[in-house]
Scaffold this motif. Structure first.
Motif, mmCIF file in Angstrom:
data_model
loop_
_atom_site.group_PDB
_atom_site.id
_atom_site.type_symbol
_atom_site.label_atom_id
_atom_site.label_comp_id
_atom_site.label_asym_id
_atom_site.label_seq_id
_atom_site.Cartn_x
_atom_site.Cartn_y
_atom_site.Cartn_z
ATOM 1 N N ALA A 500 70.571 -12.255 89.017
ATOM 2 C CA ALA A 500 69.592 -11.228 89.392
ATOM 3 C C ALA A 500 68.387 -11.286 88.469
ATOM 4 N N TRP A 501 67.195 -11.238 89.063
ATOM 5 C CA TRP A 501 65.951 -11.158 88.291
ATOM 6 C C TRP A 501 64.858 -10.601 89.190
ATOM 7 N N PRO A 502 63.859 -9.966 88.661
ATOM 8 C CA PRO A 502 63.799 -9.528 87.258
ATOM 9 C C PRO A 502 64.573 -8.224 87.104
ATOM 10 N N VAL A 503 65.098 -7.971 85.924
ATOM 11 C CA VAL A 503 65.802 -6.717 85.641
ATOM 12 C C VAL A 503 65.130 -6.080 84.424
ATOM 13 N N ASN A 504 65.127 -4.767 84.402
ATOM 14 C CA ASN A 504 64.441 -4.064 83.318
ATOM 15 C C ASN A 504 65.385 -3.657 82.195
ATOM 16 N N SER A 505 66.642 -3.352 82.566
ATOM 17 C CA SER A 505 67.535 -2.821 81.556
ATOM 18 C C SER A 505 68.973 -3.035 81.962
ATOM 19 N N ALA A 506 69.900 -2.743 81.034
ATOM 20 C CA ALA A 506 71.321 -2.849 81.327
ATOM 21 C C ALA A 506 71.722 -1.831 82.386
ATOM 22 N N GLU A 507 71.011 -0.686 82.430
ATOM 23 C CA GLU A 507 71.320 0.311 83.446
ATOM 24 C C GLU A 507 71.066 -0.235 84.853
ATOM 25 N N ASP A 508 69.984 -0.986 84.998
ATOM 26 C CA ASP A 508 69.691 -1.602 86.296
ATOM 27 C C ASP A 508 70.816 -2.539 86.703
ATOM 28 N N VAL A 509 71.270 -3.332 85.743
ATOM 29 C CA VAL A 509 72.333 -4.295 86.044
ATOM 30 C C VAL A 509 73.635 -3.564 86.329
ATOM 31 N N GLY A 510 73.877 -2.470 85.596
ATOM 32 C CA GLY A 510 75.079 -1.672 85.862
ATOM 33 C C GLY A 510 75.099 -1.152 87.281
ATOM 34 N N ARG A 511 73.938 -0.750 87.780
ATOM 35 C CA ARG A 511 73.872 -0.253 89.153
ATOM 36 C C ARG A 511 74.177 -1.374 90.148
ATOM 37 N N ILE A 512 73.738 -2.620 89.818
ATOM 38 C CA ILE A 512 74.077 -3.753 90.691
ATOM 39 C C ILE A 512 75.584 -3.963 90.710
ATOM 40 N N ALA A 513 76.225 -3.888 89.530
ATOM 41 C CA ALA A 513 77.680 -4.070 89.460
ATOM 42 C C ALA A 513 78.402 -2.970 90.221
#
Length: 852
Positions: A500-513
């Protein structure tokens, strides 16, 4: 005649007679006295030298005669003094009684021979004879003879220069002439080339030398040759093969008898003719092959000359461009064919207006190279233009539309998973390499490693067909749920990756997970059966957790391992301490090398009970590692490391030898059971190593039972079964371990006659509550009974488990319900106790007698 004194009466008659005789002489005659004066001469003398009768009188001096001669132009071109001295000196040199001297000189147009004789009383008597005719005749004869000699020489040289042999025989069959080539061709000695040699002698000489044509005998050759030379009717020509040579013979009869023969060695010419004939046949064959090749080529072929006129084209070319017959004829201009191609849309897309110029560029720039052209009608044609030396060109044309589609499909399949149609590992790795440029620009990326929890159970329970459909449904949900700048790939098995890109923060990635966990957590309905799938996710972020694909993937995998270890159905971010487990694994490998030397490995033995006899049939050896820092380690904690480091061979050999030593003290009816790993089976000389240990310990191979799991046989099955067969031939019993653990293959049971089936312990867990487990165990026991194979259930801890497997007919059982694993000293005592009790139950002698 003239004389110096008148004659007397007495001598008048004689004088007249002398004068008449002298005048009648055909030659000139003169007499000269000692003073070189003319005493006597005749008319012929005057005429020969063109002298005047009035001026020449007796008594005239030699000097005066020379003057008159020169005046008449008959002085041979000499000056007066030279001429006079020459004649005077010649007279003076003529001595008396000497043979007359002779002198020949040219006087006018005559050649005069002068003869001089000296008489003591008279003086010099000189005759002058005109020998012009004789000289001319002699000269003519000489010239004729020289000419004949020259002609003869030229003739001899000419005939000897001939490459053909030449001979001439007269009517008596005798040689008139022959040249050098004739003698060389027939190998004749010099004496047989002399004129007059009989033809029969030449023939016999050649017969004696064996110089006769192939296929003829001396008798037949002699008869044919004599018949030939005696024939006088017509010319004869033929070729004979003699002494590995082809000889051409021409016999031409001559009028009046005899013949002229021409003989020539035409071997080289014959060979050339044969070579030309052979080349002609080869050329014809090549033409036929070329024609066949052109007709049967997979590609269309066409050739144009320097004038851009068609030379040849095959049916494939005609059919490819749908050429009418009139355009397929030799001589058709290329422009006409090109115009037809434009009408048919069979020209490169966008080149309809300048197709001819486009072809010129291809020939000039791409001669000899294949070019795939996308045509205006959508087809693809592979063309190869090759210039020809005369200014034309030849080209091949092939419709590769289907091939292009197939190659595109293959390229797609090589980079996509066949089951889910997602990008595969190869494609994802390429994308990870490209992502490094984004990382270097400062973009933040996230890599999510997605793994389905306990997916193996679905395959084992419902089959791979259902498992594949579950994977397809999972892939579909992942693909439908991804954002525009996310890439999802199947890495193999039940493992997926999402970039995944671009991502701004770990929270964004957490929401993807969380989105993925939600999407995959919904029930999946297949053939009326509902499946609940849980997922574990490991996450690594760039650039914090790594700046290249390999590092990010490794760290995401570590995070996944942590997620599974902490309860599954969750996601975890990579943290730097996660690689500690890997470091611990490396340290464990180093510790292994010291553990054996320091006696840290221990064997314990758990008895296996035969239900029918209620006796111990065998004891299974269990390996434990008493690690000085980490405590007691089970095999599953260190065996994989031992296999990775190659230590398993030493460890396995030690364990077998130690167990055999211990089992020698057991009752004879009790076997020793051990488990073999995959590495132990495939190591070089595996069977020989085991045999050596048995021999060294003195342990009976028939009392040894080795177990291999189905997972161990999943790869290199044929080679491993071969090792098992070697062990079987030694008397060792072979058991199938953990049967039903998910790698079940009935083919293995058919490929090898196992002595025992060890039912997987996991099936015993909650067997009393799980109908599914009961049915599987029942089927395994039933299968063993049908095949005559002993079945053994391990992990029996409760009476209920024992009742179930006993009811199904299981042969043997093992577990804490009967006995835990014991050290060697304790197991010996246990076995003796069991044996005594069994003997007492059977009514045998007291236990004290059995022990004693």
């Amino acid at each position: 005649m003239r004389r110096n004194a008148p004659a007397t009466a007495a001598s008048g008659y004689d004088a007249q007679l002398l004068i008449a005789a002298v005048d009648a002489m055909p030659c000139g005659f003169s007499v000269w006295n000692e003073r070189f004066k003319l005493e006597l001469f005749n008319q012929r003398f005057i005429d020969m030298f063109g002298l005047s009768e009035e001026k020449v009188v007796p008594g005239i001096t030699l000097y005066k005669i020379c003057e008159l001669t020169i005046a008449e132009g008959r002085g041979a071109g000499l000056p007066l003094g030279v001429l006079y001295n020459s004649l005077k000196g010649r007279l003076e040199r003529q001595k008396e009684h000497q043979r007359p001297g002779r002198l020949e000189q040219v006087v006018g147009d005559m050649i005069i021979r002068t003869s001089i004789a000296r008489h003591p009383d008279i003086g010099w008597m000189v005759t002058h004879e005109d020998i012009s005719e004789d000289v001319r005749q002699r000269r003519t004869e000489l010239e004729t003879k020289q000419q004949l000699l020259t002609q003869s020489t030229w003739f001899e040289r000419a005939i000897n220069s001939m490459s053909q042999g030449l001979c001439a025989f007269d009517g008596d069959k005798r040689l008139i002439i022959c040249n050098r080539a004739y003698a060389e061709i027939y190998g004749l000695p010099e004496k047989l080339t002399a004129p007059g040699t009989r033809f029969e002698d030449i023939l016999e000489y050649r017969i004696k030398k064996g110089l006769i044509p192939d296929g003829e005998t001396p008798q037949s050759h002699r008869a044919k040759r004599m018949e030939l030379v005696e024939s006088e009717t017509s010319e004869r020509k033929f070729i004979e093969f003699e002494n590995n040579r082809f000889i051409y013979i021409l016999k031409n009869p001559m009028p009046g008898g005899g013949w002229i023969g021409v003989i020539q060695d035409v071997t080289e010419e014959q060979q050339k003719e044969e070579l030309i004939s052979e080349r002609s046949r080869d050329l014809k064959l090549q033409n036929l092959r070329f024609e066949a090749a052109v007709k049967n080529m997979a590609q269309g072929l066409v050739m144009f000359d320097a004038e851009r006129r068609l030379v040849i084209c095959n049916d494939q070319y005609i059919n490819l461009y749908n050429l009418p017959k009139k355009l397929a004829r030799p001589g058709t201009r290329f422009a006409e064919i090109a115009a037809h191609q434009v009408r048919m849309g069979m020209v490169p897309d966008g080149c309809e207006d300048d197709f001819l110029q486009h072809i010129d560029r291809l020939i000039k720039d791409g001669g000899g190279k294949k070019t795939i052209l996308e045509m205006a009608n959508g087809s693809h044609v592979s063309v190869n233009y090759q210039p020809v030396g005369d200014g034309g060109w030849v080209s091949t044309h092939e419709d590769v539309t289907e091939r292009q589609l197939n190659e595109a499909r293959i390229r797609y399949m090589a980079r996509h998973d066949a089951l889910t149609d997602l990008p595969n590992r190869t494609c994802f790795n390429e994308e990870m390499e490209r992502s490094q440029s984004r990382i270097s620009r400062g973009d933040k990326l996230a890599l999510l490693c997605i793994d389905l929890d306990k997916f193996k159970r679905i395959n084992d329970t419902y089959g791979h067909g259902v498992g594949d459909e579950v994977l397809r449904r999972v892939a579909s949900r992942l693909k439908n749920g991804k954002r525009e700048h996310e890439i999802i790939a199947r890495m193999g098995g039940d493992e997926f990756m999402l970039l995944a890109w671009p991502v701004n923060s770990a929270e964004d990635v957490g929401r993807i997970a969380q989105r993925i966990l939600h999407d995959l957590g919904r029930p999946i309905l297949i053939d009326g059966r509902e499946f609940m799938i849980s997922t574990s996710i490991g996450i690594a972020m760039a650039p914090e957790d790594g700046k290249d694909g390999a590092t990010l993937m490794k760290h995401a995998d570590m995070a996944l391992y942590r997620a599974k270890g902490e309860g599954r159905r969750s996601y975890r971010f990579f943290k730097k301490g996660m690689d500690e487990a890997i470091q611990q694994r490396h340290k464990l490998g180093a510790d292994l090398r010291e553990a054996l030397a320091q006696n840290q490995f221990k064997l314990s033995y758990q008895p296996v009970l035969e239900l029918a006899s209620n006796r111990v049939s065998c004891c299974e050896a269990n390996l434990r590692w008493e690690h000085p820092e980490r405590g007691i380690l089970l095999p599953e904690q260190f065996i994989p490391v031992a296999e990775e480091t190659g230590f398993i061979a030493r460890l396995g050999a030690w364990a077998l030898g130690e167990a055999c030593e211990a089992a020698r003290d057991w009752p004879e009816g009790v076997r020793l059971a051990l488990k073999l790993t995959s590495s132990q089976i495939i190591c070089p000389r595996a069977a020989e190593n085991i045999a050596s240990i048995l021999k060294a310990t003195g342990f009976d191979p028939a009392r040894l039972e080795l177990a291999v799991s189905e997972k161990t046989l999943a790869k290199k099955t044929k080679a491993k079964l071969g090792v098992l067969q070697q062990l079987r031939s030694m008397g060792v019993r072979i058991a199938m371990d953990r049967f039903g653990a998910g790698f079940s293959s009935l083919g293995n049971l058919g490929a090898f006659s196992f002595d025992k089936i060890n039912i997987d312990q996991a099936l015993m867990n909650e067997i009393e509550l799980s109908r599914q487990n009961r049915e599987i165990v029942k089927a395994i026991i039933s299968l063993g009974g049908a095949l005559g194979i002993v079945t053994s259930a391990s992990g029996i801890e409760y009476e209920a488990q024992l009742d179930i497997v006993s009811e199904y007919g299981c042969t043997e059982v093992q577990g804490h319900l009967f006995s835990p694993a014991m050290p060697a000293s304790s197991i010996v005592e246990l076995l003796r106790t069991v044996e005594m009790r069994a003997a007492q139950d059977a009514g045998f002698a007291p236990a004290s007698q059995l022990i004693g």
